[in-house]
Design a protein around this motif. Structure first.
Motif, mmCIF file in Angstrom:
data_model
loop_
_atom_site.group_PDB
_atom_site.id
_atom_site.type_symbol
_atom_site.label_atom_id
_atom_site.label_comp_id
_atom_site.label_asym_id
_atom_site.label_seq_id
_atom_site.Cartn_x
_atom_site.Cartn_y
_atom_site.Cartn_z
ATOM 1 N N ALA A 25 0.793 -1.349 -0.042
ATOM 2 C CA ALA A 25 0.077 0.051 0.003
ATOM 3 C C ALA A 25 0.840 1.151 0.029
ATOM 4 O O ALA A 25 0.265 2.448 -0.308
ATOM 5 N N PHE A 26 2.055 1.317 0.411
ATOM 6 C CA PHE A 26 3.044 2.343 0.532
ATOM 7 C C PHE A 26 3.191 3.039 -1.034
ATOM 8 O O PHE A 26 4.076 3.891 -1.251
ATOM 9 N N LEU A 27 2.957 2.026 -2.109
ATOM 10 C CA LEU A 27 3.440 2.365 -3.443
ATOM 11 C C LEU A 27 2.246 3.028 -4.281
ATOM 12 O O LEU A 27 0.967 3.153 -3.595
ATOM 13 N N ASP A 28 2.373 3.658 -5.435
ATOM 14 C CA ASP A 28 1.529 4.174 -6.245
ATOM 15 C C ASP A 28 0.148 3.101 -6.361
ATOM 16 O O ASP A 28 0.509 2.129 -6.768
ATOM 17 N N ASP A 29 -1.087 3.237 -6.389
ATOM 18 C CA ASP A 29 -2.157 2.318 -6.516
ATOM 19 C C ASP A 29 -1.833 1.644 -7.896
ATOM 20 O O ASP A 29 -2.285 0.491 -8.220
ATOM 21 N N GLU A 30 -1.789 2.634 -8.922
ATOM 22 C CA GLU A 30 -1.610 1.943 -10.485
ATOM 23 C C GLU A 30 -0.853 0.986 -10.461
ATOM 24 O O GLU A 30 -0.670 -0.022 -11.223
ATOM 25 N N ILE A 31 0.346 1.052 -9.703
ATOM 26 C CA ILE A 31 1.660 0.317 -9.923
ATOM 27 C C ILE A 31 1.266 -0.871 -9.132
ATOM 28 O O ILE A 31 1.182 -1.977 -9.646
ATOM 29 N N THR A 32 0.701 -0.996 -7.989
ATOM 30 C CA THR A 32 0.227 -2.142 -7.360
ATOM 31 C C THR A 32 -0.950 -3.000 -7.891
ATOM 32 O O THR A 32 -1.216 -4.142 -8.110
ATOM 33 N N ASP A 33 -1.703 -2.238 -8.543
ATOM 34 C CA ASP A 33 -2.913 -2.800 -9.503
ATOM 35 C C ASP A 33 -2.196 -3.692 -10.453
ATOM 36 O O ASP A 33 -2.607 -4.800 -10.873
ATOM 37 N N ALA A 34 -1.110 -3.174 -11.303
ATOM 38 C CA ALA A 34 -0.478 -3.945 -12.011
ATOM 39 C C ALA A 34 0.256 -5.148 -11.557
ATOM 40 O O ALA A 34 0.208 -6.144 -12.147
ATOM 41 N N LEU A 35 0.846 -4.778 -10.653
ATOM 42 C CA LEU A 35 1.658 -6.099 -10.024
ATOM 43 C C LEU A 35 0.373 -7.195 -9.667
ATOM 44 O O LEU A 35 0.779 -8.318 -9.807
ATOM 45 N N SER A 36 -0.574 -6.695 -9.077
ATOM 46 C CA SER A 36 -1.826 -7.817 -8.599
ATOM 47 C C SER A 36 -2.051 -8.512 -9.879
ATOM 48 O O SER A 36 -2.280 -9.712 -9.932
ATOM 49 N N TYR A 37 -2.263 -7.880 -10.975
ATOM 50 C CA TYR A 37 -2.759 -8.530 -12.229
ATOM 51 C C TYR A 37 -1.852 -9.298 -12.748
ATOM 52 O O TYR A 37 -2.222 -10.533 -13.252
ATOM 53 N N HIS A 38 -0.461 -8.909 -12.701
ATOM 54 C CA HIS A 38 0.667 -9.920 -13.400
ATOM 55 C C HIS A 38 1.015 -11.086 -12.368
ATOM 56 O O HIS A 38 1.119 -12.094 -13.209
ATOM 57 N N LEU A 39 0.808 -10.850 -11.074
ATOM 58 C CA LEU A 39 0.947 -11.900 -10.245
ATOM 59 C C LEU A 39 -0.318 -13.378 -10.560
ATOM 60 O O LEU A 39 0.071 -14.477 -10.630
ATOM 61 N N ARG A 40 -1.252 -12.509 -10.681
ATOM 62 C CA ARG A 40 -2.521 -13.457 -11.057
ATOM 63 C C ARG A 40 -2.352 -14.277 -12.463
ATOM 64 O O ARG A 40 -2.446 -15.221 -12.810
ATOM 65 N N SER A 41 -1.800 -13.238 -13.340
ATOM 66 C CA SER A 41 -1.439 -13.912 -14.598
ATOM 67 C C SER A 41 -0.438 -15.096 -14.628
ATOM 68 O O SER A 41 -0.348 -15.844 -15.509
ATOM 69 N N GLN A 42 0.482 -15.147 -13.633
ATOM 70 C CA GLN A 42 1.454 -16.200 -13.370
ATOM 71 C C GLN A 42 0.873 -17.347 -12.613
ATOM 72 O O GLN A 42 1.729 -18.305 -12.401
ATOM 73 N N GLY A 43 -0.187 -17.020 -12.176
ATOM 74 C CA GLY A 43 -0.767 -18.223 -11.550
ATOM 75 C C GLY A 43 -1.043 -18.167 -10.058
ATOM 76 O O GLY A 43 -1.373 -19.028 -9.375
ATOM 77 N N VAL A 44 -0.708 -16.911 -9.544
ATOM 78 C CA VAL A 44 -0.434 -16.811 -7.930
ATOM 79 C C VAL A 44 -2.137 -16.526 -7.458
ATOM 80 O O VAL A 44 -2.909 -15.631 -8.223
ATOM 81 N N ILE A 45 -2.560 -17.140 -6.405
ATOM 82 C CA ILE A 45 -4.047 -16.877 -6.018
ATOM 83 C C ILE A 45 -3.572 -15.799 -4.662
ATOM 84 O O ILE A 45 -3.013 -16.111 -3.887
ATOM 85 N N LEU A 46 -4.282 -14.794 -5.199
ATOM 86 C CA LEU A 46 -4.055 -13.721 -4.026
ATOM 87 C C LEU A 46 -5.413 -13.766 -2.958
ATOM 88 O O LEU A 46 -6.557 -13.558 -3.440
#
Length: 464
Positions: free
Chosen positions: A211-232
């Protein structure tokens, strides 16, 4: 009779090294006490260096798999976790030899053993063979670092329950893993394991990632972790952990249950202040082992300083090294340059990387700062087409009126390198720090650095 030094530094990680080298070059007699058999601290042996080495090797594997020239040859390639650790060990060995040479070249003795204060100006060091020596000094710098936090109700003696330190000794490749804690360490290892085709559950105790990062950046991280198969799994708190012969079952207060081969506990760290006699000489330590300091890194006793992870935030190797230099300068010259690291770049080595410096959109909005955004999408850069690294973007935040750069946020290939271009311009004074610099500067073509020109033009086009 104790041996006397001007300054004794406890800990040989980045902070301790920075302090020792600075004091030695200023002609002070300085010694370093290190509990481990070799120098470097947890940064070198269990933290920054090994995790980034592991990440680099995994990234190489992914790059080859995604390259059409090698796709067929890489299709059935299997790399095990122990094989990756062997490569990491080679990097650690080279780093250790190099770091030891710094002390030798500057004639700084390294005393092996555990240090404990017996008075405000004297310590005793207990070596591994049980022998005890006493040393005294006019000043001390505590740079003992941190270790993974371990709650009492979890059985870390079980081979299937690990923290980030124990992960360096894992002798198998799991099929599935639950990572509890979605901070920097948790996100980095979740990304590493996912890119080894291991099923990953990443459990976040908060509402969003990092949460200390820019929201748009963390949204992108969440998307790409999910695309790699990570369940959040967000907003989850564990209730119990049950170990079995074939896995670990984690039960949450929400009622959910997860069973995986391994559990990686990555939820917080504790300062290494235990059994150092600090409370007895008047230095308080909080429940996480952290020491309170002033802006000059002085503790409650002004001649005793504390730096690095043992004081808490920002817990970055880069910042720790600078803190060591600044504390040493304060000892030698009575001044501190701590303001030089007010804007510390953050580097997070997920896949893709994240790096940022300065303020976020959320912070600027809350403070009612009139700002504009310029973006460069990596898939539009020629260099990205060449390297095949199309994922990511560079984002510049700047003041609408003065055009002063307020923040740089980068997600993608080489983000931790790219951010330093923006950081260099942000550090300039007056008109030298404006987004126009990137428009008026010629960048090599094709490069990733060209993203700054593209983002600057994009942002300036939004001003009316």
């Amino acid at each position: 009779m104790s041996k006397q030094f001007d300054t004794i530094i406890i800990g040989s990680g980045p902070g301790g090294e920075g302090a020792a080298m600075t004091l030695a070059k200023k002609g002070r007699s300085v010694a370093v006490v290190e509990k481990a058999p070799v120098v470097g601290g947890s940064c070198t042996h269990s933290g920054t260096i090994p995790s980034k080495a592991l990440r680099h090797e995994v990234q190489l594997i992914q790059d080859y798999k995604q390259n059409e020239l090698f796709a067929g040859a890489m299709e059935h390639l299997e790399i095990t976790w122990p094989q990756l650790l062997e490569r990491s060990d080679e990097v650690i060995s080279r780093q250790t030899r190099m770091r030891r040479s710094f002390y030798d070249c500057n004639r700084v003795p390294v005393i092996q053993g555990h240090a404990c204060f017996i008075s405000a100006n004297e310590i005793q060091v207990t070596s591994n063979d049980g022998s005890i020596e006493r040393y005294s000094a006019d000043h001390f710098i505590i740079a003992t670092g941190s270790r993974p936090y371990r709650p009492d109700d979890i059985d870390f003696s079980h081979p299937r329950v690990l923290d980030s330190d124990a992960l360096m000794n894992l002798d198998c490749t799991p099929r599935s893993i639950t990572v509890y804690g979605a901070g920097v360490i948790g996100c980095e290892y979740a990304s590493i394991f996912a890119n080894l085709d291991i099923k990953v559950n990443l459990v976040n105790t908060r509402e969003r990632l990092l949460a200390f990062l820019d929201d748009e950046i963390t949204d992108a991280l969440s998307y790409h972790l999910r695309s790699q198969g990570v369940i959040l799994r967000h907003n989850e708190e564990y209730e119990s952990v049950e170990t079995t012969d074939d896995g670990v079952i984690m039960t949450f207060s929400s009622g959910k249950r997860l069973k995986t081969d391994l559990l990686l506990w990555a939820n917080g760290r504790s300062g290494n202040t235990q059994d150092m006699g600090l409370e007895e000489i008047g230095i308080d330590v909080n429940h996480r082992g952290s020491i309170s300091i002033n802006e000059d890194y002085q503790t409650a006793l002004p001649h005793i300083y504390a730096i690095g992870d043992v004081v808490g935030w920002p817990s970055l190797a880069s910042a720790s090294y600078d803190q060591g230099r600044f504390a040493a300068t304060h000892i030698a010259e009575g001044v501190s340059e701590s303001k030089l690291i007010e804007d510390i770049p953050t580097g997070i080595y997920t896949n893709p990387e994240i790096s940022s410096v300065g303020r976020t959109e959320r912070e600027l909005t809350d403070d009612k700062v009139p700002y504009e955004v310029g973006r460069s999408i990596f898939e539009n850069l020629a260099r990205s087409h060449i390297t095949g690294s199309n994922i990511g973007m560079l984002k510049i935040l700047f003041h609408r009126e003065s055009l002063e750069i307020l923040g740089i946020h980068c997600f993608g290939h080489q983000a931790s390198e790219i951010v330093h271009i923006g950081q260099a311009i942000m550090s300039q004074k007056g008109s030298a720090n404006t987004v126009r610099y990137f428009v008026d500067t010629t960048f090599n073509y094709p490069t990733m650095a060209e993203a700054y020109r593209v983002a600057a033009l994009d942002g300036l086009n939004r001003i009316f």
